[in-house]
Design a protein around this motif. Structure first.
Motif, short mmCIF file in Angstrom:
data_model
loop_
_atom_site.label_atom_id
_atom_site.label_comp_id
_atom_site.label_asym_id
_atom_site.label_seq_id
_atom_site.Cartn_x
_atom_site.Cartn_y
_atom_site.Cartn_z
N ASP A 262 0.83 -1.20 0.00
CA ASP A 262 0.00 0.00 0.00
C ASP A 262 0.87 1.26 0.00
N ALA A 263 1.91 1.25 0.82
CA ALA A 263 2.80 2.42 0.87
C ALA A 263 3.48 2.64 -0.47
N LEU A 264 3.88 1.54 -1.10
CA LEU A 264 4.53 1.65 -2.40
C LEU A 264 3.58 2.20 -3.46
N GLU A 265 2.34 1.77 -3.45
CA GLU A 265 1.36 2.26 -4.42
C GLU A 265 1.08 3.74 -4.22
N ARG A 266 1.00 4.18 -2.97
CA ARG A 266 0.80 5.61 -2.73
C ARG A 266 2.00 6.41 -3.23
N ALA A 267 3.18 5.90 -2.99
CA ALA A 267 4.37 6.59 -3.47
C ALA A 267 4.39 6.64 -4.99
N ARG A 268 3.98 5.55 -5.63
CA ARG A 268 3.94 5.54 -7.09
C ARG A 268 2.94 6.56 -7.63
N ALA A 269 1.79 6.67 -6.98
CA ALA A 269 0.78 7.62 -7.43
C ALA A 269 1.31 9.05 -7.34
N ALA A 270 2.01 9.36 -6.25
CA ALA A 270 2.58 10.70 -6.09
C ALA A 270 3.64 10.96 -7.16
N LEU A 271 4.49 9.97 -7.42
CA LEU A 271 5.53 10.15 -8.42
C LEU A 271 4.94 10.28 -9.81
N THR A 272 3.89 9.54 -10.10
CA THR A 272 3.24 9.66 -11.40
C THR A 272 2.75 11.08 -11.63
N GLU A 273 2.13 11.67 -10.62
CA GLU A 273 1.68 13.05 -10.74
C GLU A 273 2.86 14.00 -10.94
N ALA A 274 3.95 13.74 -10.22
CA ALA A 274 5.13 14.59 -10.35
C ALA A 274 5.72 14.51 -11.76
N PHE A 275 5.81 13.31 -12.30
CA PHE A 275 6.33 13.15 -13.65
C PHE A 275 5.42 13.82 -14.68
N SER A 276 4.12 13.76 -14.44
CA SER A 276 3.19 14.41 -15.36
C SER A 276 3.41 15.92 -15.37
N LEU A 277 3.64 16.49 -14.20
CA LEU A 277 3.95 17.92 -14.13
C LEU A 277 5.24 18.25 -14.87
N GLN A 278 6.25 17.40 -14.70
CA GLN A 278 7.52 17.64 -15.38
C GLN A 278 7.34 17.55 -16.90
N ARG A 293 7.41 27.81 -11.50
CA ARG A 293 7.79 27.72 -10.09
C ARG A 293 6.76 26.91 -9.31
N ALA A 294 5.49 27.15 -9.62
CA ALA A 294 4.45 26.39 -8.93
C ALA A 294 4.55 24.91 -9.24
N ALA A 295 4.86 24.58 -10.49
CA ALA A 295 4.98 23.17 -10.88
C ALA A 295 6.18 22.51 -10.21
N TYR A 296 7.33 23.20 -10.20
CA TYR A 296 8.52 22.63 -9.57
C TYR A 296 8.30 22.45 -8.07
N THR A 297 7.64 23.42 -7.46
CA THR A 297 7.36 23.30 -6.03
C THR A 297 6.46 22.10 -5.75
N ARG A 298 5.46 21.93 -6.59
CA ARG A 298 4.55 20.79 -6.42
C ARG A 298 5.29 19.47 -6.64
N ILE A 299 6.20 19.43 -7.59
CA ILE A 299 6.99 18.22 -7.81
C ILE A 299 7.77 17.86 -6.55
N LEU A 300 8.40 18.87 -5.94
CA LEU A 300 9.15 18.62 -4.71
C LEU A 300 8.24 18.13 -3.59
N GLU A 301 7.05 18.70 -3.50
CA GLU A 301 6.10 18.26 -2.47
C GLU A 301 5.68 16.80 -2.70
N LEU A 302 5.40 16.46 -3.95
CA LEU A 302 4.96 15.10 -4.26
C LEU A 302 6.07 14.09 -4.00
N CYS A 303 7.29 14.44 -4.38
CA CYS A 303 8.41 13.53 -4.13
C CYS A 303 8.65 13.37 -2.63
N ALA A 304 8.53 14.46 -1.89
CA ALA A 304 8.69 14.36 -0.43
C ALA A 304 7.62 13.46 0.16
#
Length: 686
Positions: A262-278, A293-304
């Motif tokens: 479950d933790a891995l799937e949540r992490a994957r979902a966050a990373l997928t959104e981050a990659f989409s922003l990139q 700037r807003a997109a890069y900030t959100r990427i950092l939040e999602l990766c964190a």
């Protein structure tokens, strides 16, 4: 090695003592949240360093970087807040500023008298050594009010721990004399103290804490660099975590590992959104500075967030596997897997030779060196298992577990490299079949187009272009063939001719047509994604953020196509085509990254566990942290020390007893957890 104080540092300490006695507290302490580091190594928001002392310290840390290859930042604030824990505050500051495994941060709260030395335990200084530096070097200097001395003590402690210390004549405490300073010099220092009292008070009034004024915004270029680093580190964390979870599932079953899944799937979902922003930042549509700037900030939040999800389960995962306690049994199991993988290499050689006899080299370029890469991984695994066997015999379960985990990851990659050849062979064969069927279908389309009215010549032009595409595809299907390239050309021609004759078809007919094309498009997209995924996963030590972003977006487009195929086949077809295109771009960029990879300093020469093809392959495959072993180069998205690790973990930040000793040939893979954990010590008070 003891801290050596310069005369300026002694003077600064004396000045502060005089101020404390004569003036008392300068004002209420200001609580400061985690800060943004500037261009220098010193950030003194508490105002405890006079300008000469600050300049000397900055110069000392610049020399420290040149001599040791390590970085040390030092922050002085009044009090820690948001979080108030010294460890959490220092670690959060380090993470917010993208510090890597060879970069350290000393955080000091001068009013609440707390401090913490933040270091990534994937780095060259172990947690035990960092704790010793805190207790034996930093705390005594801080307790004496010697702020500059604490900086020197930290740098020299780190240098001693890594064996990179050099004499620093400019900071010697004796200055060539063992007696007392001349009376005149003492008087000058005291006089300087009174002069500097006014400077310190004035600074307190004119330079409030960051909590009172807004900190300067981080440059967009730095945000972009940090986002790129975070994407690479988090992608590696999730990839290696999935591998480690696979080992645990095989050993304990799905039920026992459900929480980690479950933790891995949540992490994957966050990373997928981050990659989409990139990907949206990388496309042809210009972005404003504010939106970027807003997109890069959100990427950092999602990766964190992704790393935090993994971190939260790290201790439980380690407890589940208990490799340290079960090292002898695990050693036997991994050795058995290594033997099986080694026995399959000859079959992989034969499968690759069969591809070479049937297809053009570019058709199987992504797997052309897979047998050699598999051998390199197994060579590395052999070395690690041999060392682990010696550790087991000597009763060193913790050290044995490190080697076992590294070998386990390497064997798993060897199997992946072997399997990728068979997977590509199946995709190429299916591509041939579908391309042949599409040729027949296009011939029918050409006959249909010839019967349509053509007042403006558009039908004839489309038919001519389609005929050329069909003829070119036939050539691509003649051995040595390129079936996936032929399929791509035929699909493009099919879309073009369909657009011309669409006017004579009703909506249902168009949907039926799209459904027929969709299976071909989905196959091509899945084949391209599979090839790119296998290539990047097994060479992730060299692959940067751009290729990973394209691959992630290709997966997202394929998933969208799969969701739409039942309700909107035309849109699904477009998504499948986009997925194939993005996957091809991912492979191309990844191949460029690998081509420019310098081997992390190993260069393929030498032998044993610290050299030769085995270690080079382990670095290339991300089984061993590249930056830890000397640092290779990547062609895109410089990301400092946030390279890939093998094992279940994130971003290279590990804690507790999972590390090994730096040097001496022991590779140190990660385990379950994210990049949010930089240390397991307690810091302290002074």
């Amino acid at each position: 090695m003891h801290a050596r104080w310069s005369l300026n540092a002694r003077a600064a300490a004396l000045v502060l003592a005089v101020m404390a006695l004569l003036l008392g507290p300068a004002g209420a302490a200001i609580a400061t949240p985690p800060v943004t580091l500037g261009s220098g190594y010193i950030l003194d928001d508490a105002g405890v360093l006079a300008p000469p002392a600050a300049a000397d310290a900055e110069e000392r840390l610049q020399r420290f970087r040149e001599e040791s290859g390590l970085d040390l930042w030092v922050v002085f604030v009044d009090e820690f807040t948001d979080p108030a824990s010294s460890a959490d505050w220092a670690n959060q500051t380090a993470l917010d500023n993208g510090l890597g495994p060879t970069q350290y941060l000393l955080a000091v709260a001068t009013e609440s008298r707390q401090f913490y030395l933040s270091g990534d335990s994937a780095g060259p200084v172990t947690d035990e050594q960092l704790g010793s530096i805190e207790q034996n070097d930093i705390q005594p200097a801080l307790a004496a009010g010697n702020w500059a001395g604490a900086i020197d003590a930290t740098a020299e402690g780190l240098a001693e721990a890594t064996g990179t210390g050099t004499d620093d004549g400019g900071s010697s405490s004796s200055n060539g004399s063992s007696g007392l300073l001349p009376l005149l010099a003492v008087g000058a220092v005291v006089l300087a103290g009174f002069v500097l009292v006014g400077w310190v008070l004035l600074r307190k009034r004119r330079h409030p804490s960051p909590s009172a004024i807004e900190a300067p915004a981080m440059p967009t270029e730095e945000l972009e660099r940090q986002a790129s680093a975070a994407l690479v580190a988090t992608d590696d964390a999730i990839t290696t975590s999935a591998q480690e979870l696979g080992f645990a599932k095989a050993q304990f079953g799905d039920e026992a590992t459900a929480a980690f899944s479950d933790a891995l799937e949540r992490a994957r979902a966050a990373l997928t959104e981050a990659f989409s922003l990139q990907q949206s930042l990388d496309d042809e549509t210009p972005d404003t500075d504010a939106s970027a700037r807003a997109a890069y900030t959100r990427i950092l939040e999602l990766c964190a967030a992704a790393n935090a999800d993994l971190d939260a389960k790290a201790a439980d995962f380690d407890e589940l596997r208990k490799l340290e306690q079960n090292a002898p049994e695990a050693l036997v199991r991994v050795e058995d897997e290594r033997v099986k993988a080694a026995a399959s290499i000859e079959a992989a050689d034969a499968a690759l030779a069969a591809l070479g006899a049937r297809y053009a080299p570019e058709a199987f370029a992504t797997v052309s060196d897979n047998p050699d890469q598999a051998r390199a991984r197994l060579e590395f695994a052999t070395d690690q298992l041999a060392e682990a066997q010696r550790d087991v015999g000597a009763g060193r379960g913790g050290e044995a577990a490190i080697g076992i985990r590294a070998a386990e990851d390497a064997v798993d990659q060897a199997r992946l490299l072997e399997k990728a050849i068979d997977d590509l062979a199946a995709n190429l064969a299916e591509g041939e079949r579908q391309a042949a069927a599409l040729v027949s279908e296009l011939e029918t389309d050409l006959a249909t187009a010839a019967s349509l009215p053509d007042p403006d010549g558009r039908v004839a032009a489309a038919a001519l272009a389609t005929r050329r595409s069909v003829d070119e595809a036939r050539k691509l299907l003649v051995p040595p063939s390129r079936p996936l390239a032929a399929l791509e050309a035929l699909r493009a021609a099919n879309e073009q001719i369909d657009a011309v004759i669409a006017g004579v078809r009703d909506a249902q007919a168009r949907d039926d047509r799209a459904r027929q094309q969709l299976s071909q498009a989905m196959l091509q997209a899945q084949a391209q994604i599979s090839a790119a995924d296998d290539y990047i996963t097994s060479r992730r030590g060299a692959v940067g953020a751009t290729a990973r972003t394209r691959l992630a977006e290709a997966r997202a487009s394929l998933a969208a196509a799969q969701q739409l195929q039942g309700t909107d086949p035309a849109s699904a077809l477009a998504q499948a085509g986009r997925a194939a295109q993005l996957a091809a771009e991912a492979t191309s960029v990844a191949q460029r990254d690998v081509g420019s990879f310098d081997g992390g300093g190993f260069g393929g020469s030498g032998s044993g566990s610290n050299g030769g093809a085995g270690m080079l392959g382990a670095v290339l495959g991300g089984v061993v942290l590249n930056s830890l072993l000397g640092g290779g180069s990547r062609s895109s998205g410089g990301f400092g020390g946030l390279g890939g690790l093998g094992g279940f973990g994130g971003g290279g930040s590990r804690g507790g007893s999972r590390g090994g000793s730096f040097g001496g040939g022991r590779a140190r893979p990660a385990s379950f957890g994210g990049g949010g954990t930089r240390g397991r010590r307690g810091g302290g008070r002074f």
